[in-house]
Design an enzyme around this catalytic site. Structure first.
Site, mmCIF file in Angstrom:
data_model
loop_
_atom_site.group_PDB
_atom_site.id
_atom_site.type_symbol
_atom_site.label_atom_id
_atom_site.label_comp_id
_atom_site.label_asym_id
_atom_site.label_seq_id
_atom_site.Cartn_x
_atom_site.Cartn_y
_atom_site.Cartn_z
ATOM 1 N N HIS A 55 9.005 2.952 8.929
ATOM 2 C CA HIS A 55 8.730 2.038 10.042
ATOM 3 C C HIS A 55 7.550 2.578 10.853
ATOM 4 O O HIS A 55 7.503 3.772 11.158
ATOM 5 C CB HIS A 55 9.970 1.904 10.936
ATOM 6 C CG HIS A 55 9.746 0.966 12.061
ATOM 7 N ND1 HIS A 55 9.786 -0.413 11.898
ATOM 8 C CD2 HIS A 55 9.434 1.181 13.368
ATOM 9 C CE1 HIS A 55 9.514 -0.987 13.057
ATOM 10 N NE2 HIS A 55 9.294 -0.049 13.973
ATOM 11 N N SER A 69 0.826 -1.218 0.000
ATOM 12 C CA SER A 69 0.000 0.000 0.000
ATOM 13 C C SER A 69 0.862 1.270 0.000
ATOM 14 O O SER A 69 0.475 2.275 -0.598
ATOM 15 C CB SER A 69 -0.993 0.003 1.168
ATOM 16 O OG SER A 69 -0.351 0.219 2.399
HETATM 17 C C1 GAR Z 1 3.998 -0.615 6.726
HETATM 18 O O1 GAR Z 1 3.236 -0.309 7.877
HETATM 19 C C2 GAR Z 1 5.464 -0.376 7.014
HETATM 20 O O2 GAR Z 1 5.718 0.719 7.857
HETATM 21 C C3 GAR Z 1 5.840 -1.669 7.698
HETATM 22 O O3 GAR Z 1 5.177 -2.657 6.960
HETATM 23 C C4 GAR Z 1 3.968 -2.114 6.440
HETATM 24 C C5 GAR Z 1 3.936 -2.389 4.958
HETATM 25 O O4 GAR Z 1 2.654 -2.132 4.453
HETATM 26 N N1 GAR Z 1 7.252 -1.873 7.708
HETATM 27 C C6 GAR Z 1 7.890 -2.416 8.729
HETATM 28 O O5 GAR Z 1 7.332 -2.838 9.726
HETATM 29 C C7 GAR Z 1 9.397 -2.492 8.567
HETATM 30 N N2 GAR Z 1 10.025 -2.791 9.814
HETATM 31 P P1 GAR Z 1 2.430 -2.026 2.891
HETATM 32 O O6 GAR Z 1 2.987 -3.298 2.271
HETATM 33 O O7 GAR Z 1 0.938 -1.937 2.731
HETATM 34 O O8 GAR Z 1 3.132 -0.809 2.391
#
Ligand code: GAR
Length: 212
Positions: free
Chosen positions: A112, A15
């Site tokens: 993060h 996303s």
């Molecule tokens: C997001 O919330 C990002 O901040 C987190 O994973 C999610 C990815 O969502 N990242 C971490 O936790 C890294 N340590 P997305 O695939 O929908 O962008």
């Protein structure tokens, strides 16, 4: 103004990647997404890349004898695409290879879902909820060899005091991630950051800004 050439690394639904791709298309983020690199052949991010006609490279951990092999493959994809900024968007593997980290020093960023150094790691939203934190947020930081430990570029606080579970926390934070990440990438494109050790500064008129 030149567009900064970026690569997105994602392992999941993508996303954040989608929000960046949309901002690039709208012209609010001065970047060109050269490639999506994913370690998961079933990542939702792949479909998003196809919708936006962005090339995809799948680099599965199991295809390489060790982590160095994986990271060196990623490095060769970045080099081939002349990538100037590497954007981790839910990429759930640590980058460990020294030559990749050195070549792209201060040019790999991660988002993060907490206010680092609080709640590093994979379950930041759950950890913040279980701790009973009232405020959490998001951090965009440079990537180094430590987990979620590189210099902080940007942070935004999010009130999670009314959240009833970790999913509420994740929902509150992710919408803020979407606007923040594209905005910070655009600032990079405009050469708005200077870095000295752990201190990253926003500079309104940075004459050294490479992309202005
Ligand atoms: C997001 O919330 C990002 O901040 C987190 O994973 C999610 C990815 O969502 N990242 C971490 O936790 C890294 N340590 P997305 O695939 O929908 O962008």
């Amino acid at each position: 103004m030149n567009k900064i050439k970026i690569a997105i690394l994602a392992s999941g639904r993508g996303s954040n990647f989608e929000a960046i791709a949309k901002a690039v298309k709208d012209g609010t983020c001065h970047a060109q997404i050269m490639v999506l690199i994913t370690n998961k052949p079933d990542a939702g991010a792949i479909k998003i890349a196809q919708n936006y006609k962005i090339p995809v490279e799948i680099v599965e951990r199991k295809s390489f004898a060790n982590r160095d092999g994986l990271d060196l493959k990623i490095k060769s994809i970045l080099d081939q695409n002349k990538v100037e900024l590497v954007v981790l968007a839910g990429y759930m593997l640590l980058i460990k290879n020294k030559s990749l980290l050195e070549k792209y020093e201060n040019r790999i960023i991660n988002i993060h879902p907490s206010l680092l150094p609080a709640f590093p790691g994979e379950s930041a939203q759950k950890d913040a909820f279980e701790y009973g934190a009232k405020i959490s947020g998001l951090t965009i930081h440079f990537v180094n060899e430590t987990l979620d430990g590189g210099a902080i570029i940007y942070q935004e606080a999010v009130d999670i005091s009314e959240c009833e579970n970790e999913y509420d926390v994740a929902r509150e934070i992710i919408t803020r991630e979407h606007s923040a990440y594209a905005k910070v990438i655009d600032m990079f494109a405009r050469g708005k950051f200077t870095t000295e050790g752990r201190r990253v500064k926003y500079v309104e008129n940075n004459k050294e800004g490479k992309h202005e």
